[in-house]
Design an enzyme around this catalytic site. Structure first.
Site, PDB file in Angstrom:
ATOM      1  N   ARG A  83      15.874  -2.354   1.609  1.00  0.00           N
ATOM      2  CA  ARG A  83      14.970  -1.208   1.739  1.00  0.00           C
ATOM      3  C   ARG A  83      14.490  -0.961   3.166  1.00  0.00           C
ATOM      4  O   ARG A  83      14.489   0.177   3.643  1.00  0.00           O
ATOM      5  CB  ARG A  83      13.731  -1.385   0.851  1.00  0.00           C
ATOM      6  CG  ARG A  83      13.888  -0.826  -0.522  1.00  0.00           C
ATOM      7  CD  ARG A  83      13.109  -1.671  -1.474  1.00  0.00           C
ATOM      8  NE  ARG A  83      13.723  -2.985  -1.518  1.00  0.00           N
ATOM      9  CZ  ARG A  83      14.673  -3.330  -2.380  1.00  0.00           C
ATOM     10  NH1 ARG A  83      15.056  -2.495  -3.305  1.00  0.00           N
ATOM     11  NH2 ARG A  83      15.232  -4.534  -2.334  1.00  0.00           N
ATOM     12  N   THR A  84      14.029  -2.018   3.846  1.00  0.00           N
ATOM     13  CA  THR A  84      13.426  -1.777   5.160  1.00  0.00           C
ATOM     14  C   THR A  84      14.488  -1.217   6.109  1.00  0.00           C
ATOM     15  O   THR A  84      14.277  -0.194   6.765  1.00  0.00           O
ATOM     16  CB  THR A  84      12.798  -3.067   5.710  1.00  0.00           C
ATOM     17  OG1 THR A  84      11.872  -3.550   4.740  1.00  0.00           O
ATOM     18  CG2 THR A  84      12.073  -2.819   7.020  1.00  0.00           C
TER      19      THR A  84
ATOM     20  N   ARG B 275      13.813  -7.243  12.339  1.00  0.00           N
ATOM     21  CA  ARG B 275      13.337  -8.237  11.369  1.00  0.00           C
ATOM     22  C   ARG B 275      13.887  -9.584  11.811  1.00  0.00           C
ATOM     23  O   ARG B 275      15.043  -9.677  12.232  1.00  0.00           O
ATOM     24  CB  ARG B 275      13.859  -7.896   9.970  1.00  0.00           C
ATOM     25  CG  ARG B 275      13.653  -9.016   8.985  1.00  0.00           C
ATOM     26  CD  ARG B 275      13.991  -8.620   7.580  1.00  0.00           C
ATOM     27  NE  ARG B 275      12.969  -7.731   7.037  1.00  0.00           N
ATOM     28  CZ  ARG B 275      12.954  -7.315   5.766  1.00  0.00           C
ATOM     29  NH1 ARG B 275      13.889  -7.715   4.935  1.00  0.00           N
ATOM     30  NH2 ARG B 275      11.995  -6.525   5.336  1.00  0.00           N
TER      31      ARG B 275
ATOM     32  N   HIS C 170       4.296  -7.741   7.647  1.00  0.00           N
ATOM     33  CA  HIS C 170       5.285  -6.700   7.337  1.00  0.00           C
ATOM     34  C   HIS C 170       4.553  -5.355   7.338  1.00  0.00           C
ATOM     35  O   HIS C 170       4.333  -4.733   6.307  1.00  0.00           O
ATOM     36  CB  HIS C 170       5.918  -6.996   5.977  1.00  0.00           C
ATOM     37  CG  HIS C 170       7.173  -6.238   5.677  1.00  0.00           C
ATOM     38  ND1 HIS C 170       7.561  -5.111   6.376  1.00  0.00           N
ATOM     39  CD2 HIS C 170       8.128  -6.439   4.734  1.00  0.00           C
ATOM     40  CE1 HIS C 170       8.712  -4.674   5.865  1.00  0.00           C
ATOM     41  NE2 HIS C 170       9.064  -5.456   4.870  1.00  0.00           N
TER      42      HIS C 170
HETATM   43  C1  NCD Z   1       9.840  -7.672   1.201  1.00  0.00           C
HETATM   44  C2  NCD Z   1      10.044  -8.525   2.448  1.00  0.00           C
HETATM   45  O1  NCD Z   1      11.116  -8.472   3.051  1.00  0.00           O
HETATM   46  O2  NCD Z   1       9.101  -9.212   2.790  1.00  0.00           O
HETATM   47  N1  NCD Z   1      10.879  -6.754   0.986  1.00  0.00           N
HETATM   48  C3  NCD Z   1      10.815  -5.522   1.563  1.00  0.00           C
HETATM   49  O3  NCD Z   1      10.808  -5.391   2.768  1.00  0.00           O
HETATM   50  N2  NCD Z   1      10.681  -4.453   0.752  1.00  0.00           N
HETATM   51  C4  NCD Z   1       9.511  -8.457  -0.001  1.00  0.00           C
HETATM   52  C5  NCD Z   1      10.420  -9.582  -0.426  1.00  0.00           C
HETATM   53  O4  NCD Z   1      11.468  -9.817   0.183  1.00  0.00           O
HETATM   54  O5  NCD Z   1      10.068 -10.219  -1.395  1.00  0.00           O
END
Ligand code: NCD
Length: 311
Positions: free
Chosen positions: A54-55, A104, A132
């Site tokens: 998603r990100t 990331r 985040h």
């Molecule tokens: C989250 C993350 O990467 O911290 N995911 C995200 O970015 N939507 C949550 C997760 O990985 O559990």
């Protein structure tokens, strides 16, 4: 461009700025075609040293929907990191190839370090178990859209509150918005870090720690479910023991409020049964969708284009 801004943790923005990003994101959502060309000629570098769906993809989509272009990698093994290149050198180079960096990294503090070697904005797309901030923006726009407000809510956080960076960023931010009562639902091994608890309590926040969701679900206006963060565990045995601690199903929300919203940053593993997806209170797929629009607003803000263009 005036002084370069970064987003490393939610506190980098004032409450007014966060609210403006949410409102801008909602306007873009209502009328996306107006923003189709605002990033024409701009390039976003997307550097993912840790897995993401998603990100990464919502940032890529956001930049493309703004008319910009994207370069980068989603597996550090395909970059010179695998040859031993330092983060500092990677950033110095990418700085010359792009106008904005989203990254990331598994190490806490890596995006902050990157800001020392960049002359363009750096966005933290998640650093280890730390922060985040753009998930927080995604959560805020979803809450505003479905509840019409960001304050005056009873909020439950459930699951891995120790390693869950989305929780760490969001709880601090919701406390800044004036929410005063949080239910922390986790096994003893995965409670919110003590330093964060102390910081919240100093702000006058009441934290109610419980083990079972059923004991508090009726109270909640918002329930934030999280995945047990397998990749942060020191040993597999502990993960296996804790991984199915919470499984939200229809029965467990039977007594919950009708206007509860259930959020989850996703990915889910087992913590929400598929049968909950059709419950009108389930907002987690709408949440991942809204992530694109608030990230479009964020990109515009940091590049000072479109609704954030200077006079
Ligand atoms: C989250 C993350 O990467 O911290 N995911 C995200 O970015 N939507 C949550 C997760 O990985 O559990």
């Amino acid at each position: 461009m005036s002084q370069v801004r970064h987003l490393i943790e939610p506190e980098d923005f004032t409450l007014e700025e966060l609210m403006q990003l949410v409102d801008t994101g909602l306007s873009i959502f209502e009328n996306p075609s107006q923003y189709r060309k605002v990033c024409d000629g701009k390039i976003m570098a997307s550097l993912f040293f840790e897995p993401s769906t998603r990100t990464k993809l919502s940032f890529d989509s956001a930049m493309m929907r703004l008319g910009g272009q994207v370069l980068g990698f989603s597996d550090a093994n395909t970059s010179s990191t695998a040859k031993g290149e330092s983060l500092a050198d990677t950033i110095k180079v990418v700085n010359d190839y792009s106008d904005l960096i989203v990254m990331r990294h598994p190490k806490e503090g890596a995006p902050k370090l990157a800001t020392h070697f960049a002359t363009i904005p750096v966005i933290n797309g998640g650093d280890g178990g730390h922060q985040h901030p753009t998930q927080t923006l995604t959560d805020l726009i979803t809450i505003k859209r479905f509840k019409g407000r960001l304050d005056n809510m009873k909020i439950g956080f459930c699951g891995d509150l120790k390693f869950g960076r989305t929780v760490h960023s969001l709880i601090r931010t919701l406390a800044r918005f004036g929410n005063k009562e949080f239910y922390l639902i986790s096994p003893d091994e995965l409670t919110l870090p003590v330093s964060l608890k102390r910081q919240l309590e100093k702000q006058g926040v009441k934290l109610i720690e419980v083990r079972y969701l059923e004991d508090v679900v009726e109270e909640l206006d918002m329930l934030y479910m999280t995945r047990i963060q397998k990749e942060r565990f020191f040993n597999e045995e502990d993960y296996v023991r804790l991984k199915n601690t919470y499984i939200l199903n229809r029965d467990k929300i039977r007594t919950a409020k009708e206007d509860l919203i259930i959020l989850h940053p996703l990915p889910r593993v087992n913590e929400i049964a598929i049968e909950v997806d059709t419950d009108p209170r389930a907002a987690y797929f709408e949440q991942s969708k809204m992530g694109v629009y608030v990230r479009m607003a964020l990109i515009c803000k940091l590049l000072e284009v479109g609704p954030y263009a200077r006079g």
